[in-house]
Design a protein around this motif. Structure first.
Motif, PDB file in Angstrom:
ATOM      1  N   GLU A  96      44.268  37.889  30.725  1.00  0.00           N
ATOM      2  CA  GLU A  96      44.822  36.583  31.054  1.00  0.00           C
ATOM      3  C   GLU A  96      45.086  36.581  32.558  1.00  0.00           C
ATOM      4  N   VAL A  97      44.345  35.745  33.277  1.00  0.00           N
ATOM      5  CA  VAL A  97      44.421  35.727  34.739  1.00  0.00           C
ATOM      6  C   VAL A  97      45.554  34.797  35.195  1.00  0.00           C
ATOM      7  N   HIS A  98      46.348  35.271  36.153  1.00  0.00           N
ATOM      8  CA  HIS A  98      47.467  34.494  36.691  1.00  0.00           C
ATOM      9  C   HIS A  98      47.196  34.006  38.115  1.00  0.00           C
ATOM     10  N   ASP A  99      46.590  34.834  38.946  1.00  0.00           N
ATOM     11  CA  ASP A  99      46.282  34.486  40.337  1.00  0.00           C
ATOM     12  C   ASP A  99      44.951  35.096  40.720  1.00  0.00           C
ATOM     13  N   LEU A 131      38.903  36.782  38.872  1.00  0.00           N
ATOM     14  CA  LEU A 131      38.444  38.054  38.324  1.00  0.00           C
ATOM     15  C   LEU A 131      37.012  37.879  37.829  1.00  0.00           C
ATOM     16  N   THR A 132      36.108  38.710  38.325  1.00  0.00           N
ATOM     17  CA  THR A 132      34.720  38.679  37.873  1.00  0.00           C
ATOM     18  C   THR A 132      34.558  39.686  36.743  1.00  0.00           C
ATOM     19  N   LEU A 133      34.038  39.211  35.628  1.00  0.00           N
ATOM     20  CA  LEU A 133      33.803  40.072  34.473  1.00  0.00           C
ATOM     21  C   LEU A 133      32.334  40.033  34.098  1.00  0.00           C
ATOM     22  N   ARG A 134      31.840  41.158  33.679  1.00  0.00           N
ATOM     23  CA  ARG A 134      30.507  41.251  33.081  1.00  0.00           C
ATOM     24  C   ARG A 134      30.755  41.344  31.577  1.00  0.00           C
ATOM     25  N   LEU A 135      30.217  40.397  30.827  1.00  0.00           N
ATOM     26  CA  LEU A 135      30.361  40.365  29.373  1.00  0.00           C
ATOM     27  C   LEU A 135      28.968  40.375  28.778  1.00  0.00           C
ATOM     28  N   GLY A 136      28.565  41.505  28.260  1.00  0.00           N
ATOM     29  CA  GLY A 136      27.199  41.623  27.763  1.00  0.00           C
ATOM     30  C   GLY A 136      26.219  41.451  28.913  1.00  0.00           C
ATOM     31  N   GLU A 137      25.407  40.406  28.847  1.00  0.00           N
ATOM     32  CA  GLU A 137      24.393  40.139  29.869  1.00  0.00           C
ATOM     33  C   GLU A 137      24.809  39.061  30.866  1.00  0.00           C
ATOM     34  N   ARG A 138      26.034  38.545  30.774  1.00  0.00           N
ATOM     35  CA  ARG A 138      26.421  37.445  31.653  1.00  0.00           C
ATOM     36  C   ARG A 138      27.640  37.788  32.496  1.00  0.00           C
ATOM     37  N   ASP A 139      27.694  37.179  33.681  1.00  0.00           N
ATOM     38  CA  ASP A 139      28.857  37.305  34.553  1.00  0.00           C
ATOM     39  C   ASP A 139      29.733  36.079  34.363  1.00  0.00           C
ATOM     40  N   VAL A 140      31.033  36.300  34.330  1.00  0.00           N
ATOM     41  CA  VAL A 140      32.016  35.238  34.157  1.00  0.00           C
ATOM     42  C   VAL A 140      33.061  35.401  35.248  1.00  0.00           C
ATOM     43  N   THR A 141      33.477  34.307  35.855  1.00  0.00           N
ATOM     44  CA  THR A 141      34.589  34.337  36.797  1.00  0.00           C
ATOM     45  C   THR A 141      35.772  33.654  36.133  1.00  0.00           C
ATOM     46  N   ALA A 142      36.860  34.390  35.973  1.00  0.00           N
ATOM     47  CA  ALA A 142      38.065  33.876  35.331  1.00  0.00           C
ATOM     48  C   ALA A 142      39.122  33.641  36.400  1.00  0.00           C
ATOM     49  N   ASP A 201      42.971  31.265  32.806  1.00  0.00           N
ATOM     50  CA  ASP A 201      41.848  31.637  31.936  1.00  0.00           C
ATOM     51  C   ASP A 201      42.191  32.870  31.112  1.00  0.00           C
ATOM     52  N   PHE A 202      41.618  32.900  29.908  1.00  0.00           N
ATOM     53  CA  PHE A 202      41.812  33.988  28.964  1.00  0.00           C
ATOM     54  C   PHE A 202      40.445  34.450  28.507  1.00  0.00           C
ATOM     55  N   VAL A 203      40.213  35.761  28.545  1.00  0.00           N
ATOM     56  CA  VAL A 203      38.932  36.331  28.122  1.00  0.00           C
ATOM     57  C   VAL A 203      39.208  37.407  27.083  1.00  0.00           C
ATOM     58  N   LEU A 204      38.554  37.277  25.926  1.00  0.00           N
ATOM     59  CA  LEU A 204      38.695  38.241  24.852  1.00  0.00           C
ATOM     60  C   LEU A 204      37.433  39.082  24.762  1.00  0.00           C
TER      61      LEU A 204
END
Length: 155
Positions: free
Chosen positions: A58-61, A64-75, A79-82
């Motif tokens: 759970e991003v507050h400030d 955050l760049t995350l790699r999830l499987g084959e995709r990149d996500v910026t949170a 934002d909440f990422v499970l």
């Protein structure tokens, strides 16, 4: 039951500060909750997966760049990422400002031991030591998937 952590409990791993909010020993190992601050342009974790752990961000400030499987996500803030067991993932701060987020593991599986092991390896400049990293990860339900550079440099 009081699960308030002792003031100042946590570790620093390079540019990442992890503060223990709900330790595994306080929750019967059901959940571990950690406040994380990741400095600008800092690695967080290289590509890996867990067989049993569910991980949540759970991003507050910041961003955050995350790699999830084959995709990149910026949170970003709010934002909440499970991340489900078995899902390959990595994270880093590629931005110019720090990122603050809450990181949760269910079950905890004594996650503080993993953070403390990483901190010890970082202090010895051994985050690229394949044998040491594999041993640490094997003890804490973590399987590396792309070597160990992502633990010491932003990919």
């Amino acid at each position: 039951m009081d699960i308030t952590p002792e003031p100042g409990t946590g570790v620093t791993i390079g540019g990442m500060r992890v503060r223990y909010l709900a330790r595994s020993d306080s929750t019967g190992d059901a959940i571990g909750i950690y406040a994380v601050t990741l400095a600008a342009r800092s690695p967080g974790a290289g590509l890996h997966r867990h067989a049993r752990l569910t991980e949540a961000f759970e991003v507050h400030d910041g961003a955050l760049t995350l790699r999830l499987g084959e995709r990149d996500v910026t949170a970003g803030p709010g934002d909440f990422v499970l991340v489900r067991p078995g899902e390959p993932h990595a994270f880093a701060n590629r931005g110019d400002t720090p990122v603050r987020f809450t990181l949760t593991f269910t079950p905890a599986l004594h996650r503080e031991g993993f953070f403390e092991g990483l901190a010890a390896l970082a202090a010895e400049d051994r985050l690229r030591d394949e044998g040491a990293m594999r041993a640490l990860m094997a003890a804490y339900d973590q399987e590396p998937l792309a070597g160990f550079a992502g633990w010491s440099e932003v990919g």
